[in-house]
Design an enzyme around this catalytic site. Sequence first.
Site, PDB file in Angstrom:
ATOM      1  N   GLY A 107       0.812  -1.224   0.000  1.00 44.16           N
ATOM      2  CA  GLY A 107       0.000   0.000   0.000  1.00 44.16           C
ATOM      3  C   GLY A 107       0.842   1.269   0.000  1.00 44.16           C
ATOM      4  N   GLU A 130       2.867  -8.519  -1.447  1.00 43.77           N
ATOM      5  CA  GLU A 130       1.591  -9.146  -1.067  1.00 43.77           C
ATOM      6  C   GLU A 130       1.544 -10.635  -1.351  1.00 43.77           C
ATOM      7  OE1 GLU A 130       1.858  -6.161  -2.355  1.00 43.77           O
ATOM      8  OE2 GLU A 130       0.306  -4.810  -1.584  1.00 43.77           O
TER       9      GLU A 130
HETATM   10  N1  CAA Z   1       2.122  -3.783   8.795  1.00 45.16           N
HETATM   11  C1  CAA Z   1       2.288  -3.812  10.139  1.00 45.16           C
HETATM   12  N2  CAA Z   1       3.483  -3.670  10.742  1.00 45.16           N
HETATM   13  C2  CAA Z   1       4.563  -3.511   9.948  1.00 45.16           C
HETATM   14  C3  CAA Z   1       4.467  -3.488   8.552  1.00 45.16           C
HETATM   15  C4  CAA Z   1       3.165  -3.627   7.974  1.00 45.16           C
HETATM   16  N3  CAA Z   1       2.973  -3.563   6.626  1.00 45.16           N
HETATM   17  N4  CAA Z   1       5.714  -3.321   8.024  1.00 45.16           N
HETATM   18  C5  CAA Z   1       6.555  -3.238   9.070  1.00 45.16           C
HETATM   19  N5  CAA Z   1       5.874  -3.363  10.220  1.00 45.16           N
HETATM   20  C6  CAA Z   1       6.413  -3.322  11.592  1.00 45.16           C
HETATM   21  C7  CAA Z   1       7.101  -4.628  11.964  1.00 45.16           C
HETATM   22  O1  CAA Z   1       6.160  -5.577  12.391  1.00 45.16           O
HETATM   23  C8  CAA Z   1       8.038  -4.171  13.073  1.00 45.16           C
HETATM   24  O2  CAA Z   1       7.271  -4.010  14.240  1.00 45.16           O
HETATM   25  P1  CAA Z   1       7.909  -4.497  15.653  1.00 45.16           P
HETATM   26  O3  CAA Z   1       9.123  -3.622  15.847  1.00 45.16           O
HETATM   27  O4  CAA Z   1       6.817  -4.218  16.626  1.00 45.16           O
HETATM   28  O5  CAA Z   1       8.251  -5.932  15.498  1.00 45.16           O
HETATM   29  C9  CAA Z   1       8.437  -2.765  12.608  1.00 45.16           C
HETATM   30  O6  CAA Z   1       7.459  -2.356  11.665  1.00 45.16           O
HETATM   31  C10 CAA Z   1       9.807  -2.730  11.932  1.00 45.16           C
HETATM   32  O7  CAA Z   1       9.777  -3.689  10.904  1.00 45.16           O
HETATM   33  P2  CAA Z   1      10.903  -4.839  10.735  1.00 45.16           P
HETATM   34  O8  CAA Z   1      11.473  -5.177  12.049  1.00 45.16           O
HETATM   35  O9  CAA Z   1      10.297  -5.928   9.925  1.00 45.16           O
HETATM   36  O10 CAA Z   1      11.989  -4.023   9.887  1.00 45.16           O
HETATM   37  P3  CAA Z   1      13.046  -4.622   8.855  1.00 45.16           P
HETATM   38  O11 CAA Z   1      13.950  -3.482   8.496  1.00 45.16           O
HETATM   39  O12 CAA Z   1      13.654  -5.875   9.359  1.00 45.16           O
HETATM   40  O13 CAA Z   1      12.177  -5.030   7.550  1.00 45.16           O
HETATM   41  C11 CAA Z   1      10.480  -4.648   5.867  1.00 45.16           C
HETATM   42  C12 CAA Z   1      11.532  -4.024   6.806  1.00 45.16           C
HETATM   43  C13 CAA Z   1      11.185  -5.488   4.801  1.00 45.16           C
HETATM   44  C14 CAA Z   1       9.739  -3.492   5.208  1.00 45.16           C
HETATM   45  C15 CAA Z   1       9.525  -5.538   6.679  1.00 45.16           C
HETATM   46  O14 CAA Z   1       9.045  -4.799   7.780  1.00 45.16           O
HETATM   47  C16 CAA Z   1       8.334  -6.020   5.904  1.00 45.16           C
HETATM   48  O15 CAA Z   1       8.449  -6.950   5.136  1.00 45.16           O
HETATM   49  N6  CAA Z   1       7.143  -5.401   6.133  1.00 45.16           N
HETATM   50  C17 CAA Z   1       5.910  -5.825   5.511  1.00 45.16           C
HETATM   51  C18 CAA Z   1       5.840  -5.366   4.075  1.00 45.16           C
HETATM   52  C19 CAA Z   1       4.567  -5.867   3.427  1.00 45.16           C
HETATM   53  O16 CAA Z   1       4.315  -7.059   3.342  1.00 45.16           O
HETATM   54  N7  CAA Z   1       3.744  -4.931   2.899  1.00 45.16           N
HETATM   55  C20 CAA Z   1       2.516  -5.252   2.212  1.00 45.16           C
HETATM   56  C21 CAA Z   1       1.327  -5.180   3.159  1.00 45.16           C
HETATM   57  S1  CAA Z   1      -0.182  -5.708   2.415  1.00 45.16           S
HETATM   58  C22 CAA Z   1      -0.714  -4.402   1.501  1.00 45.16           C
HETATM   59  O17 CAA Z   1      -0.125  -3.342   1.487  1.00 45.16           O
HETATM   60  C23 CAA Z   1      -1.983  -4.616   0.721  1.00 45.16           C
HETATM   61  C24 CAA Z   1      -2.413  -3.469  -0.140  1.00 45.16           C
HETATM   62  O18 CAA Z   1      -2.384  -3.573  -1.345  1.00 45.16           O
HETATM   63  C25 CAA Z   1      -2.903  -2.220   0.429  1.00 45.16           C
END
Ligand code: CAA
Length: 256
Positions: A107, A130
């Site tokens: 998103g 996703e």
């Molecule tokens: N939702 C909720 N929490 C999230 C998040 C998300 N999309 N992305 C990151 N966070 C949170 C993590 O859970 C973490 O929280 P805690 O410290 O409480 O554990 C915090 O942010 C920091 O994240 P990381 O520790 O994971 O940081 P990193 O540097 O190791 O990794 C990252 C960074 C690669 C971006 C990883 O956080 C990640 O993969 N995030 C999810 C990305 C994702 O899948 N996005 C798609 C969501 S679905 C969507 O967007 C549908 C749509 O079309 C609208």
Amino acid sequence: MTRFIKVYSEDGVGVIQFNRPKVLNALNREMVDEIVTQLEAFDLNESIRVIVLKGSEKAFAAGADIEEMMEETSLSLELLNPFAQWDRISLIKKPLLAAVNGFALGGGFELALHCDLIIASEDAKFGFPEVKLGILPGAGGTQFLTKVMGVRRALEWIWLGEQMTAREALHYGVINRSVAPELVEEETMRLAHQLSKQAPISLRLIKEAVHAAADLSLLEGKMLERKNFYLAFSSEDQKEGMRAFTEKRTPSFRGK
Ligand code: CAA
């Protein structure tokens, strides 16, 4: 009072800064609502000519809030229709710029793709992860990316869910500029201020015509452009722009 964004303006440029840095600006519904509401307020505010969206140092936004989303059902989503309000972003008439540092995923990437221009840090990362969550982009990602880079490339990126570097994004025309991380804000504001000096009505008529080119046939698009061209002649700015040219001075546009 907003909880998840900070809002300020500077010399005709309205800025919306995402403010959930601890979760990499994950977009929960309340935050999206705040962003959209503020975008519409800036769009109606006569003193604002250009709007900038920006995140924090580590992330523009890492996607929809997965924790908020995980217990949803098809029916709860259908009834709530959370993505409907994203369509309101496409109706913003003023130039909308994204300043991207760090991650613009899911998103977050879709939010950047709703913007007219994207300025990114050289180490920014774009992508649609996703598929790794067992879902797919839901706020326009499949459509935006396909229109920008074509079917085969979009499928490859979205199927694999890999992160695209700023260099790749620039190469495929997904972003406008990539600059050193510490210069993203400066470069975006420089561009925003440059745009804020242009004739506001021209800018909005151009925005409508250029975006229409992605959806309309050539003839339909030319008709729309022509109507907007004629419409521009109702503005004082058209008179001012042409008068300034003949008087050999810089025009002063008022957006009227
Ligand atoms: N939702 C909720 N929490 C999230 C998040 C998300 N999309 N992305 C990151 N966070 C949170 C993590 O859970 C973490 O929280 P805690 O410290 O409480 O554990 C915090 O942010 C920091 O994240 P990381 O520790 O994971 O940081 P990193 O540097 O190791 O990794 C990252 C960074 C690669 C971006 C990883 O956080 C990640 O993969 N995030 C999810 C990305 C994702 O899948 N996005 C798609 C969501 S679905 C969507 O967007 C549908 C749509 O079309 C609208």
